[in-house]
Motif scaffolding. Structure first.
Motif, mmCIF file in Angstrom:
data_model
loop_
_atom_site.group_PDB
_atom_site.id
_atom_site.type_symbol
_atom_site.label_atom_id
_atom_site.label_comp_id
_atom_site.label_asym_id
_atom_site.label_seq_id
_atom_site.Cartn_x
_atom_site.Cartn_y
_atom_site.Cartn_z
ATOM 1 N N SER A 67 -42.324 -38.385 -53.014
ATOM 2 C CA SER A 67 -41.370 -38.260 -51.912
ATOM 3 C C SER A 67 -41.238 -39.529 -51.079
ATOM 4 N N HIS A 68 -42.273 -40.367 -51.066
ATOM 5 C CA HIS A 68 -42.241 -41.594 -50.258
ATOM 6 C C HIS A 68 -42.801 -42.752 -51.103
ATOM 7 N N PRO A 69 -42.070 -43.175 -52.114
ATOM 8 C CA PRO A 69 -42.616 -44.125 -53.085
ATOM 9 C C PRO A 69 -42.887 -45.521 -52.538
ATOM 10 N N ARG A 70 -42.293 -45.871 -51.394
ATOM 11 C CA ARG A 70 -42.477 -47.229 -50.860
ATOM 12 C C ARG A 70 -43.492 -47.289 -49.715
ATOM 13 N N SER A 71 -44.111 -46.169 -49.430
ATOM 14 C CA SER A 71 -45.079 -46.167 -48.330
ATOM 15 C C SER A 71 -46.356 -46.884 -48.749
ATOM 16 N N ARG A 72 -46.807 -47.787 -47.895
ATOM 17 C CA ARG A 72 -48.090 -48.454 -48.138
ATOM 18 C C ARG A 72 -49.239 -47.671 -47.531
ATOM 19 N N ARG A 73 -48.982 -46.966 -46.455
ATOM 20 C CA ARG A 73 -50.039 -46.161 -45.830
ATOM 21 C C ARG A 73 -50.359 -44.926 -46.664
ATOM 22 N N TYR A 74 -49.364 -44.472 -47.409
ATOM 23 C CA TYR A 74 -49.571 -43.290 -48.243
ATOM 24 C C TYR A 74 -49.169 -43.589 -49.690
ATOM 25 N N ASP A 220 -43.304 -45.584 -42.748
ATOM 26 C CA ASP A 220 -43.200 -46.926 -43.335
ATOM 27 C C ASP A 220 -42.424 -46.912 -44.651
ATOM 28 N N ASP A 221 -41.621 -45.876 -44.868
ATOM 29 C CA ASP A 221 -40.714 -45.819 -46.005
ATOM 30 C C ASP A 221 -39.392 -45.243 -45.508
ATOM 31 N N PRO A 222 -38.478 -46.106 -45.046
ATOM 32 C CA PRO A 222 -37.225 -45.622 -44.451
ATOM 33 C C PRO A 222 -36.404 -44.751 -45.389
ATOM 34 N N GLU A 223 -36.610 -44.910 -46.704
ATOM 35 C CA GLU A 223 -35.849 -44.120 -47.666
ATOM 36 C C GLU A 223 -36.642 -42.896 -48.149
ATOM 37 N N GLY A 224 -37.786 -42.651 -47.541
ATOM 38 C CA GLY A 224 -38.583 -41.502 -47.943
ATOM 39 C C GLY A 224 -37.874 -40.191 -47.665
ATOM 40 N N PHE A 225 -38.238 -39.169 -48.432
ATOM 41 C CA PHE A 225 -37.561 -37.877 -48.339
ATOM 42 C C PHE A 225 -37.971 -37.130 -47.074
ATOM 43 N N VAL A 226 -36.978 -36.554 -46.396
ATOM 44 C CA VAL A 226 -37.218 -35.645 -45.269
ATOM 45 C C VAL A 226 -36.171 -34.537 -45.358
ATOM 46 N N LEU A 227 -36.611 -33.300 -45.237
ATOM 47 C CA LEU A 227 -35.674 -32.177 -45.232
ATOM 48 C C LEU A 227 -34.727 -32.290 -44.041
ATOM 49 N N ASP A 228 -33.438 -32.161 -44.288
ATOM 50 C CA ASP A 228 -32.485 -32.314 -43.194
ATOM 51 C C ASP A 228 -32.292 -30.996 -42.455
ATOM 52 N N ALA A 229 -31.588 -31.073 -41.324
ATOM 53 C CA ALA A 229 -31.426 -29.906 -40.458
ATOM 54 C C ALA A 229 -30.685 -28.774 -41.158
ATOM 55 N N ALA A 230 -29.700 -29.126 -41.974
ATOM 56 C CA ALA A 230 -28.937 -28.090 -42.676
ATOM 57 C C ALA A 230 -29.811 -27.341 -43.671
ATOM 58 N N MET A 231 -30.668 -28.069 -44.352
ATOM 59 C CA MET A 231 -31.571 -27.429 -45.313
ATOM 60 C C MET A 231 -32.559 -26.523 -44.588
ATOM 61 N N LEU A 232 -33.114 -26.995 -43.495
ATOM 62 C CA LEU A 232 -34.066 -26.180 -42.741
ATOM 63 C C LEU A 232 -33.381 -24.938 -42.180
#
Length: 247
Positions: A67-74, A220-232
């Protein structure tokens, strides 16, 4: 031909049935392609099953690590551990102990639909079903537009084929995001809705427990996945949909 728009309008109007009619007698196995699918699609049912004293197993198929492939912390292993911890917190919010969870840790976005790892996953599902004397196997809908959801549906179909008598049901997660005119295989929806209004507070807590997917916890991954308000909002409703799966 039934289109996606027609299918989900009809699914939202399926008849209600009580838990004891939605589920077959015995225990319940839920397959979640990723940690959070179980809370979104059937968190209310899980809370109701826990309250009713049903034996439950939840099998998390993928490691959730894409879900967050560019994160260095995770990096992937850290993200996998985080998502497993979130999944256990979500189950606790639904009234279920950590011992019911099984993590297959297959690669997120590459869950196999055949081969040795697929066979091992099917066996793990059957083991979970036998451990809880399952009468019902619940997995994500096979026409959800995500490869891992399709593979999980295939695992459920194979497990049900090998253990006759299991009631196989499906819960849609991403299907409503299909383009409205998309043809739906199998025609209009068949199934029921479950009134989960009494369990909405627990379901909301379970969804919120998946912080990596619902907030900018991983920043630290601006393109990482986050569920949007419509989905929630889609899953913050007083009912859940359970579809009869094709044989």
């Amino acid at each position: 031909m039934t289109t996606a728009a027609e299918f989900f309008a009809q699914a939202d109007a399926l008849p209600f049935a009580p838990l004891e009619q939605v589920l077959a007698p015995g225990g319940l196995v839920v397959l979640a392609p990723h940690p959070d699918d179980e809370s979104l699609g059937c968190g209310g049912l899980l809370a109701a099953a826990a309250q009713a004293g049903r034996a439950v197993a939840v099998v998390f198929v993928s490691d959730g690590g894409a879900s967050h492939p560019r994160s260095r912390r995770y990096p992937r292993l850290a993200l996998r551990r985080l998502r497993e911890a979130e999944a256990l917190a979500a189950l606790a919010a639904l009234g279920l102990p950590a011992a019911i969870a099984r993590f297959l840790a297959l690669p997120d976005a590459a869950v196999p639909g055949a081969g040795a790892d697929f066979e091992a996953a099917v066996q793990a599902i059957l083991d979970a079903a036998r451990a809880v004397a399952a009468g019902t196997l619940l997995a994500t809908w096979g026409q959800d537009p995500h490869c891992d959801h399709e593979a999980t549906d295939a695992m459920a179909a194979e497990a049900a084929r090998r253990q006759p008598g299991l009631r196989r049901l499906a819960y849609p997660v991403w299907g409503h995001r299909l383009p409205p005119g998309t043809p739906i295989q199998g025609g209009p929806p068949r199934g029921t809705r479950l009134d989960v209004s009494a369990h909405l507070p627990a379901k909301r807590r379970a969804i919120a427990a998946h912080r990596s997917q619902t907030t900018r916890l991983i920043d630290d991954d601006p393109e990482g996945f986050v569920l949007d308000a419509a989905m929630l909002a889609r899953f913050d409703r007083p009912f859940e949909i359970f579809l009869e799966s094709a044989a």
